[in-house]
Design an enzyme around this catalytic site. Structure first.
Site, PDB file in Angstrom:
ATOM      1  N   ASP A   1     -29.692  -9.384 -23.986  1.00 60.61           N
ATOM      2  CA  ASP A   1     -28.409  -8.660 -24.097  1.00 60.61           C
ATOM      3  C   ASP A   1     -27.525  -9.200 -25.213  1.00 60.61           C
ATOM      4  OD1 ASP A   1     -27.831 -10.954 -22.622  1.00 60.61           O
ATOM      5  OD2 ASP A   1     -26.436  -9.950 -21.268  1.00 60.61           O
TER       6      ASP A   1
ATOM      7  N   GLY B   1     -23.356 -17.355  -7.398  1.00 62.89           N
ATOM      8  CA  GLY B   1     -24.092 -18.353  -8.168  1.00 62.89           C
ATOM      9  C   GLY B   1     -25.602 -18.262  -8.035  1.00 62.89           C
TER      10      GLY B   1
ATOM     11  N   LEU C   1     -27.134 -13.193  -9.259  1.00 67.89           N
ATOM     12  CA  LEU C   1     -27.103 -11.787  -8.826  1.00 67.89           C
ATOM     13  C   LEU C   1     -25.770 -11.135  -9.169  1.00 67.89           C
ATOM     14  CD1 LEU C   1     -28.898 -12.350  -5.401  1.00 67.89           C
ATOM     15  CD2 LEU C   1     -29.911 -11.605  -7.561  1.00 67.89           C
TER      16      LEU C   1
ATOM     17  N   ASP D   1     -24.294  -7.208 -16.838  1.00 70.47           N
ATOM     18  CA  ASP D   1     -23.916  -7.316 -15.434  1.00 70.47           C
ATOM     19  C   ASP D   1     -22.839  -6.318 -15.050  1.00 70.47           C
ATOM     20  OD1 ASP D   1     -25.607  -9.414 -15.698  1.00 70.47           O
ATOM     21  OD2 ASP D   1     -24.113 -10.982 -15.331  1.00 70.47           O
TER      22      ASP D   1
END
Ligand code: ADP
Ligand code: MG
Length: 390
Positions: free
Chosen positions: A39, A125, A128, A175
């Site tokens: 990314d 943490g 995810l 994310d």
């Protein structure tokens, strides 16, 4: 689930702030199916949303006050003034939601205050994206309450800016985009350069398959420094090759590019991972679009090997999951997220899930490691308003 959760979060809000919230919103965590460390190289990623969500009850205020509370942190209500928000001043969890308010205001949107209470089922943490879930749920609530009319992509950008600048974490755009834009039953093919996106059908259950997330529950302490070093190495590679980003090195020209890098051994390894990983994302997209879900298994394993040997961001615990799961009959497995701990994903036939889970748990016990957390990841919907329904 959402109705009961919305009610519970709303009730707690009333206890804290003495009135009903104006609304309740949810935003999920995510796992990345394939496309790791691409990314920040303008490349491709392919996350999907988890059923685990951050849920926020929020009311608008017009007196410049921002009040924040989390059910998951043993801390009272934090009261801030929106006009005083400044990057680098907050090292606690409140930097995530406050950063979102700051980023919206910086972008010219008049946010006049809010009361926020949130609760999250996204493990924190574990790689995810509990942080993105937190940001996106707050951004979506403020977008609705202040009638900003921003779409998921724009909100994701602002949340990324909040995390980069206000929190001070150099994360990419994946994310937040996943949390804001994913759809149930689909993975999200995202080009991180122009943010174009395509939803790719990924209905595992219909094919008799499952995807497990194995949270190793380890986080190696050097991960932040190592991340920065990989990022700098990729930038160096792009500069040496005369391209804007490694995304611009075509797979067909990889060998020639590696040759040009001469004895820059570390940079060569980083470049090889990024260029082959972008290719793997494209292969997975083609396979899924052709309905050949099982065929992505070996591509996931290839991705893991590349992260382990070339990019060198795996760790013994993640390797143990991948090796044990594949030995126990998984179709494929790989570490997911930044590495040095966090989670791995395992793709398996539904009938093999029990045996694979047991094998992984036994392997961890035999190695003297804390029991990993194993759960099924069903591709779920992205951020949304829960109540009042719109
Ligand atoms: P990840 O996003 O992979 O879970 P991060 O380190 O990026 O890991 O984000 C974790 C941080 O996000 C936590 O340390 C905390 O500050 C914040 N956070 C996550 N979930 C919550 C929550 N439910 N309540 C308050 N803060 C949270
Ligand atoms: Mg995060």
């Amino acid at each position: 689930m959402s109705e009961a959760v919305a009610r519970a979060v709303g009730e707690r809000f009333r206890e804290l702030y003495g009135a009903d919230p104006h609304g309740v919103w949810a935003a999920p965590g995510r796992v990345n199916l394939i496309g790791e460390h691409t990314d920040y190289n303008d490349g491709f990623v392919m996350p999907f949303a988890l059923p685990h969500t951050a849920v926020a009850a929020v009311s608008r205020r017009d007196d410049g006050v921002l009040r924040l509370h989390s059910a998951d942190i043993g801390q009272g209500v934090t009261e801030l003034r929106v006009a005083d928000l400044a990057p680098g001043t907050d090292t606690s969890w409140t930097a995530y939601p406050a950063g979102v308010v700051w980023a919206l205001r910086e972008a010219g949107h008049e946010i006049t205050g809010a009361d926020v209470h949130l609760a999250s089922t996204v493990p924190s943490g574990a790689g995810l994206s509990s942080s993105a879930a937190l940001e996106v749920v707050v951004a979506l609530a403020l977008n609705d309450l202040h009638d900003l009319g921003l779409d998921g992509r724009r909100l994701a950008r602002l949340c990324q800016r909040a995390e980069n600048v206000y929190v001070g974490a150099p994360v990419g755009i994946m994310d937040q985009t996943a949390s804001a834009c994913c759809e149930a039953g689909h993975a999200l093919f995202l080009d991180t350069r122009d943010l174009s996106q395509r939803r790719i059908p990924f209905d595992l259950a219909a094919e008799g398959m499952r995807l497990l997330v194995v949270d190793t529950r380890v986080e190696h302490s050097h991960s932040a420094g190592e991340y920065g070093r990989r990022r700098a190495g990729c930038e160096k590679g792009a500069a040496l090759l005369g391209v804007d980003a490694l995304r611009d090195v075509p797979y067909e020209e990889l060998d020639a590019a590696l040759e040009r890098l001469g004895d820059e051994e570390e940079v060569r390894r980083l470049v090889r991972h990024v260029v082959t990983e972008d290719r793997r994302v494209e292969r997975v997209v083609s396979l899924l679009e052709a309905g050949d879900l099982r065929a992505i298994g070996p591509v996931l394993v290839e991705g893991h090997v590349s992260l382990r040997d070339d990019f060198r961001v795996s760790c013994p615990e993640l390797d143990l999951v991948v090796d044990t799961a594949t030995d126990a009959g998984a179709l494929g497995a790989r570490m997911t997220g930044g590495g040095f701990g966090g989670s791995a994903i395992v793709l398996a036939e539904a009938r093999d899930v029990e045996a694979i889970t047991k094998a992984v748990q036994e392997a961890f016990a035999a190695a003297g490691l804390r029991a990993p957390r194993v759960f099924e990841a069903v591709p779920s919907e992205g951020a949304r308003r829960l109540t009042p329904a719109v």
